[in-house]
Write a protein that holds these residues in place. Sequence first.
Motif, PDB file in Angstrom:
ATOM      1  N   SER A   5      -0.212   9.971  -4.741  1.00 22.12           N
ATOM      2  CA  SER A   5      -0.003   8.653  -4.595  1.00 22.12           C
ATOM      3  C   SER A   5      -1.277   8.266  -5.949  1.00 22.12           C
ATOM      4  O   SER A   5      -2.463   8.740  -5.830  1.00 22.12           O
ATOM      5  CB  SER A   5      -0.407   7.967  -3.383  1.00 22.12           C
ATOM      6  N   SER A   7      -1.883   4.763  -5.982  1.00 22.23           N
ATOM      7  CA  SER A   7      -2.070   3.611  -5.302  1.00 22.23           C
ATOM      8  C   SER A   7      -3.521   3.163  -5.487  1.00 22.23           C
ATOM      9  O   SER A   7      -4.373   4.075  -4.818  1.00 22.23           O
ATOM     10  CB  SER A   7      -1.670   3.504  -3.941  1.00 22.23           C
ATOM     11  N   GLN A   9      -6.345   0.276  -3.865  1.00 22.74           N
ATOM     12  CA  GLN A   9      -6.707  -0.648  -3.039  1.00 22.74           C
ATOM     13  C   GLN A   9      -7.165  -1.916  -3.848  1.00 22.74           C
ATOM     14  O   GLN A   9      -7.622  -1.792  -4.674  1.00 22.74           O
ATOM     15  CB  GLN A   9      -7.746  -0.277  -2.016  1.00 22.74           C
ATOM     16  N   THR A  45      10.188   8.217  -1.058  1.00 23.85           N
ATOM     17  CA  THR A  45       9.928   6.963  -0.852  1.00 23.85           C
ATOM     18  C   THR A  45       8.150   7.068  -0.338  1.00 23.85           C
ATOM     19  O   THR A  45       8.082   7.895   0.524  1.00 23.85           O
ATOM     20  CB  THR A  45      10.575   6.068   0.114  1.00 23.85           C
ATOM     21  N   THR A  47       5.267   4.347   0.942  1.00 21.05           N
ATOM     22  CA  THR A  47       4.983   3.048   1.348  1.00 21.05           C
ATOM     23  C   THR A  47       3.691   3.037   1.747  1.00 21.05           C
ATOM     24  O   THR A  47       3.033   3.966   2.889  1.00 21.05           O
ATOM     25  CB  THR A  47       5.810   2.578   2.752  1.00 21.05           C
ATOM     26  N   THR A  49       0.153   1.021   3.410  1.00 20.51           N
ATOM     27  CA  THR A  49      -0.244  -0.204   4.159  1.00 20.51           C
ATOM     28  C   THR A  49      -1.694  -0.452   4.174  1.00 20.51           C
ATOM     29  O   THR A  49      -2.381   0.703   4.224  1.00 20.51           O
ATOM     30  CB  THR A  49       0.376   0.006   5.770  1.00 20.51           C
ATOM     31  N   ASP A  50      -2.167  -1.562   3.740  1.00 19.00           N
ATOM     32  CA  ASP A  50      -3.724  -1.670   3.777  1.00 19.00           C
ATOM     33  C   ASP A  50      -4.067  -2.506   5.249  1.00 19.00           C
ATOM     34  O   ASP A  50      -3.219  -2.613   6.127  1.00 19.00           O
ATOM     35  CB  ASP A  50      -4.309  -2.561   2.959  1.00 19.00           C
ATOM     36  N   LEU A  54      -0.606  -5.285   4.914  1.00 16.75           N
ATOM     37  CA  LEU A  54       0.180  -5.718   3.831  1.00 16.75           C
ATOM     38  C   LEU A  54       0.873  -4.201   3.384  1.00 16.75           C
ATOM     39  O   LEU A  54       0.046  -3.312   3.382  1.00 16.75           O
ATOM     40  CB  LEU A  54      -0.620  -6.442   2.644  1.00 16.75           C
ATOM     41  N   THR A  55       2.022  -4.152   2.880  1.00 21.93           N
ATOM     42  CA  THR A  55       2.790  -2.964   2.563  1.00 21.93           C
ATOM     43  C   THR A  55       3.287  -3.104   1.067  1.00 21.93           C
ATOM     44  O   THR A  55       3.695  -4.283   0.329  1.00 21.93           O
ATOM     45  CB  THR A  55       3.815  -2.616   3.266  1.00 21.93           C
ATOM     46  N   SER A  56       3.206  -1.886   0.390  1.00 24.74           N
ATOM     47  CA  SER A  56       3.913  -1.785  -0.992  1.00 24.74           C
ATOM     48  C   SER A  56       4.627  -0.510  -1.075  1.00 24.74           C
ATOM     49  O   SER A  56       4.450   0.626  -0.345  1.00 24.74           O
ATOM     50  CB  SER A  56       2.910  -1.901  -2.112  1.00 24.74           C
ATOM     51  N   THR A  57       6.027  -0.522  -1.394  1.00 24.21           N
ATOM     52  CA  THR A  57       7.011   0.552  -1.490  1.00 24.21           C
ATOM     53  C   THR A  57       7.263   0.922  -2.834  1.00 24.21           C
ATOM     54  O   THR A  57       7.583   0.070  -3.759  1.00 24.21           O
ATOM     55  CB  THR A  57       7.949   0.563  -0.599  1.00 24.21           C
ATOM     56  N   ALA A  58       7.181   2.267  -3.169  1.00 24.51           N
ATOM     57  CA  ALA A  58       7.686   3.120  -4.497  1.00 24.51           C
ATOM     58  C   ALA A  58       8.842   3.971  -4.100  1.00 24.51           C
ATOM     59  O   ALA A  58       8.691   4.660  -3.114  1.00 24.51           O
ATOM     60  CB  ALA A  58       6.473   3.286  -5.220  1.00 24.51           C
TER      61      ALA A  58
END
Length: 66
Positions: A5, A7, A9, A45, A47, A49-50, A54-58
């Motif tokens: 990932s 991702s 923060q 996929t 996903t 979560t913080d 709140l979530t974000s998906t790729a």
Amino acid sequence: MTFTSTSTQGSAAITTYAWKSNGTGICNNSSTCTFPFGTPSNTITLTVTDSNSLTSTATGQVNITH
């Protein structure tokens, strides 16, 4: 195959990484995922979560030739 990932923060720390292949959970709660795929076509996929929930998906597609 290993996925990592990228991702980052925002104002809240990432608390959960949920990896799925074709809708089925793979790997543990980690920013990296190594999984031995057996099927030639896989929808991956991730996903995240913080700590504010709140979530974000790729989503991406992996096609494997044996």
